[in-house]
Design an enzyme around this catalytic site. Structure first.
Site, PDB file in Angstrom:
ATOM      1  NE  ARG A  83      -2.492   1.089   3.586  1.00 48.07           N
ATOM      2  CZ  ARG A  83      -2.699   2.267   4.182  1.00 48.07           C
ATOM      3  NH1 ARG A  83      -3.434   3.173   3.571  1.00 48.07           N
ATOM      4  NH2 ARG A  83      -2.177   2.533   5.352  1.00 48.07           N
ATOM      5  CE  LYS A  85       2.938  -5.139   5.905  1.00 46.59           C
ATOM      6  NZ  LYS A  85       2.918  -3.935   5.077  1.00 46.59           N
ATOM      7  NE  ARG A 138       3.769   6.275  11.556  1.00 45.45           N
ATOM      8  CZ  ARG A 138       4.687   7.199  11.247  1.00 45.45           C
ATOM      9  NH1 ARG A 138       5.224   7.935  12.210  1.00 45.45           N
ATOM     10  NH2 ARG A 138       5.046   7.390  10.001  1.00 45.45           N
TER      11      ARG A 138
END
Length: 339
Positions: free
Chosen positions: A135, A200, A336
């Protein structure tokens, strides 16, 4: 530069033919390989040159030949179809040694009408992706066989506006599939990241073609880290994890892809009929940042803080801010967590 090496690999299809011969972890002499593949020994040597830059460990010992010490588990169309069992006829699956981006290639095939209107779900998976995209234009880094990177296309009769929240529903499908193979604890980050313990693990990239009123085609790209080597992790500008770190083994790539495809199709069928609303409660359960203080970096450069409080029916993120509840759409927003 690694990118230049990738270009060399693209020319050397011989490299992959040799690597498949070396996948058994045994020694194979240059003479044996040259006879089997119909190439000179020097061609064999050149094709295997500098593969350590991909994290591949190949020993060459005089008198014994070549041995690959960390072979990958290759994707295999027949094995994927076997795991799909009775659903295999629904798919047209291509497994490529190397491509720049499975999403880009699938979009290109759709645009050029290279995909037959056969009613099948078209899937492209790659052993090595050289220009994978995430993205916001970020590069998605992978090495040979260390991730599961694939794209599939889906034709919607409704328009692009109806597809709000699709990336969130796809995230739900992926978590379901991972749980089905015994991998628990994977969570989601709005709008399209897979996390484990806030690190992630993978992501989703959806690209749309079509009209606002329909029909529309979605190309859904998915990347999941399986066992990332250090030379790949060092290129990524954020902390990453992989499935090996979670379960201490590398899942069967062919079985995992089949389980993902089955779950994705079930999810897409439901989404096609009902939209995102049926997935919102489940998505909230998986959202790693739910009820946590977050910071949103907006396209205009401003920063918004607040508490994540679920999602709207269109998949936009709901946040309690000092100015009350606000809704934020995907686009170029970066989310975040604040400690």
């Amino acid at each position: 530069m690694l990118a230049n090496f990738y270009i060399d690999l693209n020319v050397k299809s011989l490299t992959f033919a040799i690597l498949r011969r070396l996948s058994d972890g045994e020694f194979h002499s240059g003479t044996e390989l040259s006879q089997i593949l119909g190439m000179s020994r020097s061609s064999i040597s050149n094709a295997l040159h500098d593969l350590d830059r991909l994290g591949l460990v190949i020993h060459k010992i005089q008198g014994r030949g070549y041995r690959w010490l960390n072979p990958v588990q290759w994707l295999n169309t027949a094995m994927i179809q076997t795991h799909l069992a009775g659903e295999s006829d629904r798919f047209h699956i291509q497994v490529l040694d190397i491509t720049e981006s499975t999403n880009t290639l699938l979009l290109h095939e759709i645009t050029r009408n290279h995909i037959m209107h056969d009613g099948k779900i078209h899937v492209i998976a790659a052993e090595l992706q050289t220009q994978g995209r995430g993205r916001r234009g970020r590069q998605w880094y992978t090495g040979l066989g260390d991730s599961l990177t694939f794209s599939l296309s889906w034709q919607f009769q409704r328009g692009v506006n109806f597809l709000s929240g699709l990336s969130l529903a796809i995230g739900v499908a992926i978590v379901r599939a991972l749980m089905a193979v015994g991998i628990k604890g994977v969570t989601l980050k709005w709008p399209n990241d897979l996390l484990f313990e806030f690190i992630k693990l993978g992501g989703v990239l959806i690209e749309l073609q079509g009209d606002m009123l329909g029909p529309a085609t979605a190309v859904i790209g998915i990347g999941i880290n399986l066992i990332l080597p250090d030379h790949i992790k060092n290129k990524i500008d954020q902390e990453t994890t992989d499935l090996y770190s979670i379960v201490q083994e590398v899942p069967d790539r062919n079985k995992l892809l089949a389980v993902l495809l089955r779950e994705l199709v079930a999810t897409l069928n439901t989404f096609d009929q009902k939209g995102f609303s049926l997935f919102s409660d489940e998505w909230i359960r998986y959202h790693a940042f739910e009820n946590k203080l977050i910071e949103l970096h907006l396209p205009n450069g401003s920063i918004q803080q607040g508490i994540a409080r679920g999602v709207a029916p269109d998949g936009s993120l709901l946040v309690n801010t000092l100015m009350g509840e606000q809704s934020f759409h995907g686009g170029e927003i970066s989310l975040r967590k604040l400690d």
